[in-house]
Write a protein that holds these residues in place. Sequence first.
Motif, PDB file in Angstrom:
ATOM      1  N   GLU A 183       0.660  -1.276  -0.110  1.00  0.00           N
ATOM      2  CA  GLU A 183      -0.002  -0.020   0.019  1.00  0.00           C
ATOM      3  C   GLU A 183       0.775   1.234   0.038  1.00  0.00           C
ATOM      4  O   GLU A 183       0.687   2.269  -0.669  1.00  0.00           O
ATOM      5  CB  GLU A 183      -0.753  -0.032   1.092  1.00  0.00           C
ATOM      6  N   PHE A 184       1.885   1.282   0.787  1.00  0.00           N
ATOM      7  CA  PHE A 184       2.806   2.279   0.732  1.00  0.00           C
ATOM      8  C   PHE A 184       3.556   2.548  -0.496  1.00  0.00           C
ATOM      9  O   PHE A 184       3.727   3.791  -1.023  1.00  0.00           O
ATOM     10  CB  PHE A 184       3.729   2.248   2.046  1.00  0.00           C
ATOM     11  N   ASP A 185       3.908   1.299  -1.176  1.00  0.00           N
ATOM     12  CA  ASP A 185       4.821   1.488  -2.437  1.00  0.00           C
ATOM     13  C   ASP A 185       3.664   2.249  -3.386  1.00  0.00           C
ATOM     14  O   ASP A 185       4.160   2.837  -4.334  1.00  0.00           O
ATOM     15  CB  ASP A 185       5.102   0.193  -2.929  1.00  0.00           C
ATOM     16  N   ARG A 186       2.422   1.897  -3.593  1.00  0.00           N
ATOM     17  CA  ARG A 186       1.751   2.352  -4.600  1.00  0.00           C
ATOM     18  C   ARG A 186       1.486   3.896  -4.232  1.00  0.00           C
ATOM     19  O   ARG A 186       1.283   4.507  -5.214  1.00  0.00           O
ATOM     20  CB  ARG A 186       0.420   1.703  -4.447  1.00  0.00           C
ATOM     21  N   VAL A 187       1.150   4.343  -3.097  1.00  0.00           N
ATOM     22  CA  VAL A 187       1.198   5.629  -2.895  1.00  0.00           C
ATOM     23  C   VAL A 187       2.328   6.543  -3.336  1.00  0.00           C
ATOM     24  O   VAL A 187       2.280   7.639  -3.807  1.00  0.00           O
ATOM     25  CB  VAL A 187       0.766   5.860  -1.393  1.00  0.00           C
ATOM     26  N   LEU A 188       3.511   5.789  -3.180  1.00  0.00           N
ATOM     27  CA  LEU A 188       4.484   6.581  -3.771  1.00  0.00           C
ATOM     28  C   LEU A 188       4.938   6.468  -5.014  1.00  0.00           C
ATOM     29  O   LEU A 188       5.890   7.101  -5.479  1.00  0.00           O
ATOM     30  CB  LEU A 188       6.013   5.979  -2.747  1.00  0.00           C
ATOM     31  N   GLY A 189       4.042   5.721  -5.681  1.00  0.00           N
ATOM     32  CA  GLY A 189       4.405   5.769  -7.234  1.00  0.00           C
ATOM     33  C   GLY A 189       5.293   4.451  -7.553  1.00  0.00           C
ATOM     34  O   GLY A 189       5.660   4.303  -8.630  1.00  0.00           O
ATOM     35  N   GLY A 190       5.344   3.323  -6.500  1.00  0.00           N
ATOM     36  CA  GLY A 190       6.079   2.312  -7.033  1.00  0.00           C
ATOM     37  C   GLY A 190       7.326   1.867  -5.955  1.00  0.00           C
ATOM     38  O   GLY A 190       8.224   1.029  -6.191  1.00  0.00           O
ATOM     39  N   GLY A 191       7.366   2.848  -5.037  1.00  0.00           N
ATOM     40  CA  GLY A 191       8.535   2.730  -4.253  1.00  0.00           C
ATOM     41  C   GLY A 191       9.316   3.910  -3.949  1.00  0.00           C
ATOM     42  O   GLY A 191       8.948   5.091  -4.320  1.00  0.00           O
ATOM     43  N   ILE A 192      10.670   3.785  -3.158  1.00  0.00           N
ATOM     44  CA  ILE A 192      11.206   4.939  -2.759  1.00  0.00           C
ATOM     45  C   ILE A 192      12.164   5.271  -3.717  1.00  0.00           C
ATOM     46  O   ILE A 192      12.888   4.367  -4.086  1.00  0.00           O
ATOM     47  CB  ILE A 192      11.989   4.798  -1.483  1.00  0.00           C
ATOM     48  N   VAL A 193      12.418   6.632  -4.289  1.00  0.00           N
ATOM     49  CA  VAL A 193      13.263   7.014  -5.121  1.00  0.00           C
ATOM     50  C   VAL A 193      14.537   7.198  -4.700  1.00  0.00           C
ATOM     51  O   VAL A 193      14.478   7.902  -3.711  1.00  0.00           O
ATOM     52  CB  VAL A 193      12.613   8.094  -6.086  1.00  0.00           C
ATOM     53  N   PRO A 194      15.564   6.663  -5.030  1.00  0.00           N
ATOM     54  CA  PRO A 194      17.196   7.218  -4.491  1.00  0.00           C
ATOM     55  C   PRO A 194      17.201   8.762  -4.610  1.00  0.00           C
ATOM     56  O   PRO A 194      17.167   9.352  -5.814  1.00  0.00           O
ATOM     57  CB  PRO A 194      17.911   6.418  -5.135  1.00  0.00           C
ATOM     58  N   GLY A 195      17.745   9.471  -3.410  1.00  0.00           N
ATOM     59  CA  GLY A 195      17.751  10.663  -3.466  1.00  0.00           C
ATOM     60  C   GLY A 195      16.536  11.446  -3.280  1.00  0.00           C
ATOM     61  O   GLY A 195      16.817  12.732  -3.140  1.00  0.00           O
ATOM     62  N   SER A 196      15.478  10.765  -2.927  1.00  0.00           N
ATOM     63  CA  SER A 196      14.191  11.810  -2.824  1.00  0.00           C
ATOM     64  C   SER A 196      13.997  11.939  -1.410  1.00  0.00           C
ATOM     65  O   SER A 196      14.625  11.504  -0.537  1.00  0.00           O
ATOM     66  CB  SER A 196      13.179  10.924  -3.167  1.00  0.00           C
ATOM     67  N   VAL A 197      13.277  13.071  -1.143  1.00  0.00           N
ATOM     68  CA  VAL A 197      13.058  13.432   0.307  1.00  0.00           C
ATOM     69  C   VAL A 197      11.357  13.409   0.449  1.00  0.00           C
ATOM     70  O   VAL A 197      10.730  14.136  -0.337  1.00  0.00           O
ATOM     71  CB  VAL A 197      13.624  14.876   0.619  1.00  0.00           C
ATOM     72  N   THR A 198      10.854  12.684   1.320  1.00  0.00           N
ATOM     73  CA  THR A 198       9.496  12.519   1.608  1.00  0.00           C
ATOM     74  C   THR A 198       9.215  12.882   2.842  1.00  0.00           C
ATOM     75  O   THR A 198       9.780  12.791   4.021  1.00  0.00           O
ATOM     76  CB  THR A 198       9.300  10.929   1.395  1.00  0.00           C
ATOM     77  N   LEU A 199       8.003  13.721   2.922  1.00  0.00           N
ATOM     78  CA  LEU A 199       7.371  14.182   4.115  1.00  0.00           C
ATOM     79  C   LEU A 199       6.328  13.611   4.497  1.00  0.00           C
ATOM     80  O   LEU A 199       5.461  13.491   3.830  1.00  0.00           O
ATOM     81  CB  LEU A 199       7.245  15.906   3.946  1.00  0.00           C
ATOM     82  N   ILE A 200       6.285  12.955   5.879  1.00  0.00           N
ATOM     83  CA  ILE A 200       5.115  12.195   6.391  1.00  0.00           C
ATOM     84  C   ILE A 200       4.324  12.951   7.546  1.00  0.00           C
ATOM     85  O   ILE A 200       5.037  13.295   8.396  1.00  0.00           O
ATOM     86  CB  ILE A 200       5.531  10.818   6.593  1.00  0.00           C
ATOM     87  N   ALA A 201       3.206  13.637   7.270  1.00  0.00           N
ATOM     88  CA  ALA A 201       2.659  14.517   8.179  1.00  0.00           C
ATOM     89  C   ALA A 201       1.242  13.695   8.695  1.00  0.00           C
ATOM     90  O   ALA A 201       0.773  12.935   8.037  1.00  0.00           O
ATOM     91  CB  ALA A 201       2.220  15.874   7.446  1.00  0.00           C
ATOM     92  N   GLY A 202       0.878  14.109   9.829  1.00  0.00           N
ATOM     93  CA  GLY A 202      -0.169  13.520  10.737  1.00  0.00           C
ATOM     94  C   GLY A 202      -0.579  14.166  12.077  1.00  0.00           C
ATOM     95  O   GLY A 202       0.568  14.578  12.520  1.00  0.00           O
ATOM     96  N   GLU A 203      -1.592  13.729  12.432  1.00  0.00           N
ATOM     97  CA  GLU A 203      -1.990  14.079  13.647  1.00  0.00           C
ATOM     98  C   GLU A 203      -1.269  13.515  14.721  1.00  0.00           C
ATOM     99  O   GLU A 203      -0.658  12.359  14.562  1.00  0.00           O
ATOM    100  CB  GLU A 203      -3.641  14.214  14.108  1.00  0.00           C
ATOM    101  N   PRO A 204      -1.190  13.849  16.013  1.00  0.00           N
ATOM    102  CA  PRO A 204      -0.100  13.069  17.073  1.00  0.00           C
ATOM    103  C   PRO A 204      -1.001  11.901  17.605  1.00  0.00           C
ATOM    104  O   PRO A 204      -2.291  11.791  17.508  1.00  0.00           O
ATOM    105  CB  PRO A 204      -0.203  14.069  18.300  1.00  0.00           C
ATOM    106  N   GLY A 205      -0.177  10.880  17.644  1.00  0.00           N
ATOM    107  CA  GLY A 205      -0.738   9.456  17.846  1.00  0.00           C
ATOM    108  C   GLY A 205      -1.535   8.791  16.866  1.00  0.00           C
ATOM    109  O   GLY A 205      -2.097   7.774  17.262  1.00  0.00           O
ATOM    110  N   ILE A 206      -1.438   9.295  15.508  1.00  0.00           N
ATOM    111  CA  ILE A 206      -2.005   8.592  14.527  1.00  0.00           C
ATOM    112  C   ILE A 206      -1.271   7.529  13.941  1.00  0.00           C
ATOM    113  O   ILE A 206      -1.851   6.607  13.527  1.00  0.00           O
ATOM    114  CB  ILE A 206      -2.299   9.459  13.327  1.00  0.00           C
ATOM    115  N   GLY A 207      -0.071   7.410  14.336  1.00  0.00           N
ATOM    116  CA  GLY A 207       0.802   6.125  13.952  1.00  0.00           C
ATOM    117  C   GLY A 207       1.981   6.225  12.962  1.00  0.00           C
ATOM    118  O   GLY A 207       2.280   5.540  12.428  1.00  0.00           O
ATOM    119  N   LYS A 208       2.401   7.576  12.908  1.00  0.00           N
ATOM    120  CA  LYS A 208       3.611   8.226  11.875  1.00  0.00           C
ATOM    121  C   LYS A 208       4.865   7.445  12.424  1.00  0.00           C
ATOM    122  O   LYS A 208       5.546   6.730  11.436  1.00  0.00           O
ATOM    123  CB  LYS A 208       3.643   9.751  11.932  1.00  0.00           C
TER     124      LYS A 208
END
Length: 507
Positions: A88-113
């Motif tokens: 599920e995570f790979d599909r949201v990213l477009g197929g996985g993590i791209v080398p050299g990329s910077v990803t920001l994961i945001a969410g409310e406190p305690g949501i599970g980030k």
Amino acid sequence: MAKSSVQYVCSECGWSGSKWVGKCPSCGQWGTVNEFHEARAAAGSRTAAPGRTSRTPVAAVVRPESAAKPMTEISTDSVRRLSTGFGEFDRVLGGGIVPGSVTLIAGEPGIGKSTLLLETAGNVAQEVIDRGADESSTVLYVSGEESQAQVRMRAQRVGAVQPNLLLAATTDLATVLGLIEEERPAFVIADSAQTIVSQDVDGVSGGPTQVREVASALIDSAKRLDIPVMLVGHVTKDGAVAGPRTLEHIVDVVCQFEGDAETALRMLRATKNRFGPTDEVGCFDMSGEGIEEVADPAGLFLSSDDIEVEGPCVTFTVDGQRSLPVEVQSLVTKSVLPTPRRAANGVDGSRLAMLIAVLSRHGGISLLNDDVYVSTIAGAQAREPACDLAVAASLASAALGVPIPRTTCAIGEISLTGQVRPVPRLESRLREAVRLGFTTAIVPATKRRKNRAADGSPSGGRRTNDSRLHVDGMTLVECSTVRDALKALDLTARTMKRSQAAAPDGD
């Protein structure tokens, strides 16, 4: 007198001024203007050009190490995405993590980030081992909120303990950059961007100056060393990413981790993605053992009770590329208050009031003097206009005491005139309904075209069904008005009279 370098910057729109104001004159938000100090220039970073005094610094001219290349000569064969271990995570990213990329994961406190990224770090570390990479290949997890022992306890609970997963507990940016330079890890996670502080600039931890400096330094290291970096971002009370708005502009991917604290369902969606689409959504289940991906979330949004009762009606909403079922349940009771109560959970309150009025005016079912309660299952959202027909059918079922068959769903938008309007991607919704066992669907009526000859003239004025939608395994009942839809479901005032007449005396 030297000009002060202190400015005041709005964290929402980036407006800057020399004086503090309570309300941003650009975006109109209150309390978003904070003090900003210009970064101190490092020694040797500025040079004086000939003919200029040393008080007029100019940028140093650096000869490029490699000349620019034509785009056709740039190869991407060596770019290999890194799997997060979650489909599920790979599909949201477009197929996985791209080398050299910077990803920001945001969410409310305690949501599970932090839990999601710690499990991701463990999965990537295991993948590095399975890939047969050099034993020195590691994954670096930097925590500015917890100690190493605390992170180790959580990693043991979620099963993310790996020998090549390095844990560091620090809030100093120089230390983080030094670890990246020394270890050259395959993947870096910084939790969080608001807790790391740079000693080279002024400002409090989490302020616009510090967040901008920390993000810029980590992005520079990621691009220069070709190491993917994930940042955890805090959010404000309005749900926006905390810190300056430029933080979302300079990173490559911005993901929102959402969910209701009262349910275990978590949704991950990308609001910005330079390497893939932004209309994908990932589903996860939060438990005491960590986070698990949910490849087929249909079972979470439907009740398991096979007994037909009045009130529930199922519809299908589209979230990204995925069609999800939503079960709407209603309860209608006689009101004893001067103003009847309207309570909605998962349904827009103003749209619920509109549908009650449409049912009264065009459906022949008046709920204006009744208390109405509408809710969805498992925290699902039925705020899309395509859910109108299901909400109206649910209200009518609860008011008349007539259940809707469990194998019947309703999809359509209702206008103020009582018309049932078409919805986008109806076919994909119906195919998902067939997969889940639904056999009948109440849908908007499709327009039928006349047969035309080769020259474009009408051929006898006969109407054909060539434009009628057909889905294998599904019986489609087309309705043009809300009254027709209620008749198709046997939800009319006449039905209520029959049910009351059949009831024994005293009931």
